[in-house]
Design an enzyme around this catalytic site. Sequence first.
Site, PDB file in Angstrom:
ATOM      1  N   CYS A 175       0.808  -1.227   0.000  1.00  0.00           N
ATOM      2  CA  CYS A 175       0.000   0.000   0.000  1.00  0.00           C
ATOM      3  C   CYS A 175       0.843   1.281   0.000  1.00  0.00           C
ATOM      4  O   CYS A 175       0.830   2.023  -0.966  1.00  0.00           O
ATOM      5  CB  CYS A 175      -0.921   0.005   1.217  1.00  0.00           C
TER       6      CYS A 175
HETATM    7  N1  LIG Z   1      -2.966  -6.197   1.742  1.00  0.00           N
HETATM    8  C1  LIG Z   1      -3.351  -5.105   2.377  1.00  0.00           C
HETATM    9  O1  LIG Z   1      -2.960  -4.883   3.505  1.00  0.00           O
HETATM   10  C2  LIG Z   1      -4.297  -4.110   1.742  1.00  0.00           C
HETATM   11  C3  LIG Z   1      -4.883  -3.148   2.557  1.00  0.00           C
HETATM   12  C4  LIG Z   1      -5.758  -2.236   1.999  1.00  0.00           C
HETATM   13  C5  LIG Z   1      -6.011  -2.271   0.625  1.00  0.00           C
HETATM   14  N2  LIG Z   1      -5.411  -3.207  -0.160  1.00  0.00           N
HETATM   15  C6  LIG Z   1      -5.745  -3.218  -1.578  1.00  0.00           C
HETATM   16  O2  LIG Z   1      -6.630  -4.300  -1.844  1.00  0.00           O
HETATM   17  C7  LIG Z   1      -6.371  -4.851  -3.145  1.00  0.00           C
HETATM   18  C8  LIG Z   1      -6.076  -6.331  -3.014  1.00  0.00           C
HETATM   19  O3  LIG Z   1      -4.899  -6.492  -2.249  1.00  0.00           O
HETATM   20  P1  LIG Z   1      -4.493  -7.852  -1.561  1.00  0.00           P
HETATM   21  O4  LIG Z   1      -3.391  -7.522  -0.606  1.00  0.00           O
HETATM   22  O5  LIG Z   1      -5.687  -8.571  -1.068  1.00  0.00           O
HETATM   23  O6  LIG Z   1      -3.880  -8.632  -2.827  1.00  0.00           O
HETATM   24  P2  LIG Z   1      -3.559 -10.191  -2.929  1.00  0.00           P
HETATM   25  O7  LIG Z   1      -2.525 -10.332  -3.973  1.00  0.00           O
HETATM   26  O8  LIG Z   1      -3.322 -10.758  -1.563  1.00  0.00           O
HETATM   27  O9  LIG Z   1      -4.928 -10.815  -3.452  1.00  0.00           O
HETATM   28  C9  LIG Z   1      -5.458 -10.533  -4.705  1.00  0.00           C
HETATM   29  C10 LIG Z   1      -6.088 -11.792  -5.250  1.00  0.00           C
HETATM   30  O10 LIG Z   1      -6.695 -11.476  -6.518  1.00  0.00           O
HETATM   31  C11 LIG Z   1      -6.508 -12.579  -7.371  1.00  0.00           C
HETATM   32  N3  LIG Z   1      -6.699 -12.151  -8.749  1.00  0.00           N
HETATM   33  C12 LIG Z   1      -5.832 -11.502  -9.567  1.00  0.00           C
HETATM   34  N4  LIG Z   1      -6.393 -11.265 -10.767  1.00  0.00           N
HETATM   35  C13 LIG Z   1      -7.652 -11.782 -10.706  1.00  0.00           C
HETATM   36  C14 LIG Z   1      -8.715 -11.851 -11.630  1.00  0.00           C
HETATM   37  N5  LIG Z   1      -8.615 -11.337 -12.844  1.00  0.00           N
HETATM   38  N6  LIG Z   1      -9.846 -12.463 -11.246  1.00  0.00           N
HETATM   39  C15 LIG Z   1      -9.954 -13.009 -10.011  1.00  0.00           C
HETATM   40  N7  LIG Z   1      -8.985 -12.957  -9.084  1.00  0.00           N
HETATM   41  C16 LIG Z   1      -7.845 -12.342  -9.431  1.00  0.00           C
HETATM   42  C17 LIG Z   1      -5.118 -13.078  -7.056  1.00  0.00           C
HETATM   43  O11 LIG Z   1      -4.936 -14.416  -7.454  1.00  0.00           O
HETATM   44  C18 LIG Z   1      -5.084 -12.911  -5.523  1.00  0.00           C
HETATM   45  O12 LIG Z   1      -5.516 -14.083  -4.853  1.00  0.00           O
HETATM   46  C19 LIG Z   1      -5.221  -4.031  -3.714  1.00  0.00           C
HETATM   47  O13 LIG Z   1      -5.749  -2.992  -4.487  1.00  0.00           O
HETATM   48  C20 LIG Z   1      -4.566  -3.460  -2.483  1.00  0.00           C
HETATM   49  O14 LIG Z   1      -3.885  -2.237  -2.767  1.00  0.00           O
HETATM   50  C21 LIG Z   1      -4.573  -4.142   0.377  1.00  0.00           C
END
Ligand SMILES: NC(=O)c1ccc[n+]([C@@H]2O[C@H](COP(=O)([O-])OP(=O)(O)OC[C@H]3O[C@@H](n4cnc5c(N)ncnc54)[C@H](O)[C@@H]3O)[C@@H](O)[C@H]2O)c1
Length: 433
Positions: A274
Amino acid sequence: MTYSEQLRQKIETRKARTGVVGLGYVGLPLAVELAHAGFSVTGIDIDQAKVDSLNRGESYIQDIPTSVLKPLVKSGLIKATTDFAAVADLDTINICVPTPLRKTKDPDMSYIVSSCQSIAKHFHAGMLVILESTTYPGTTDELMLPMFERDDLKVGEHFFLCFSPERVDPGNEKFQTKNIPKVVGGITPECTEVGALFYRQSLDTVVPVGSTRVAEMVKLLENTFRMINIAMVNEIALMCDRMEINVWEVIDAAATKPFGYMPFYPGPGLGGHCIPIDPFYLSWKTKQAGIEARFIELAGYINGQMPLFVVDKVQNALNDAAKPVKGSHIHVMGVAYKRDIDDMRESPALDVMMLLMKRGAKLTYSDPHVPHLRLEGGDLTALPEDTAAAADCTVIITDHSTFDYRGLLERAPLIVDTRNALKGYSSAKIVRL
Ligand SMILES: NC(=O)c1ccc[n+]([C@@H]2O[C@H](COP(=O)([O-])OP(=O)(O)OC[C@H]3O[C@@H](n4cnc5c(N)ncnc54)[C@H](O)[C@@H]3O)[C@@H](O)[C@H]2O)c1
């Protein structure tokens, strides 16, 4: 009944069939909260291994114990698939896919675009779609809306589209998905109301805002605030270092002011999915409007210097001990990007280790959360903490709470502490950031 009335009724009676696209750090905890509220949840992810693991009831996310997930899977409340055809049976979808940066620091929207294209093939009237991935203001109305709206499918009437920033903080025991207030903004007032009603069923506090753009900007304000304040305190740390002032003592004393000050702490560099990334979504967007995001660029530069500063500290500490960094054994304590988690994304440990390797150091590391590490110069396996006894210098990059710091101080000949993990200890062996 209108589509809105039908959907509201399904949501309030928990009969709405909910979907979560992207089952990672954000999506899986959300799926669990929806199931806890009594909704049936279908998770959709392109990663077959995650889908299989979820369907076995086995968690792969540290904040969600298997003991919590398994009963929800067993009772049929949560299931997962890689097949977007499942969308045809869903009433709501939360999209939680990655939003990384390209090498050029431009937003990589490919995950949002491809998941929305897959959803659009099975999309139908009466649905609520909420984007949760962090992104630039305008994504929901400029990029997503045209992918779903048609002559016979009008937003706010036949379907509902919102943005709701995810604020989850992995490893935070006090604040988790359920009790972090949820901001939500819709394309139309009707969309906002349906979106807010949806979240109220499973989360403690919902904060409706006037538009998707406001909701998108909220997340970028929060993370830009953090990134810039960390950069500011990193720069203060560099100044204090030059003037031989203990920056940690300065911060602790300043934090006694009961108003108008909030402590941020210096460190070896920014990490995670992030803070190092999200502000560049904002600067990319504002550039198009002719505004240079100068604070963001400067903060990115200062934070980017920190790994090099740490490496110089290590080199100087070794020089003082009459040992050249080339050929020295350096043991790194903690490689995850922050305390008590297993996430390696953007971890500054990777930069510090690569730089040390380039200077000819021999590296080992300890991290209870990261058993193996992939580095350009070769893979490493985590070693016991007492490896520090044999190292010429130990560098604390991530201050995991399970580390035995007293033991480290006894056994290590030289310690560079980038997190003030050895607060309260006084020893000529300790070199603080
Ligand atoms: N991790 C954090 O602490 C956090 C906190 C706040 C916001 N975010 C935001 O949330 C969003 C997700 O982050 P995350 O950490 O959960 O990511 P992550 O990589 O842990 O999870 C994302 C998931 O999406 C899947 N994916 C990718 N392309 C796809 C598609 N076309 N169809 C279906 N699934 C698909 C991936 O396989 C993965 O399992 C990002 O935008 C991130 O910036 C993350």
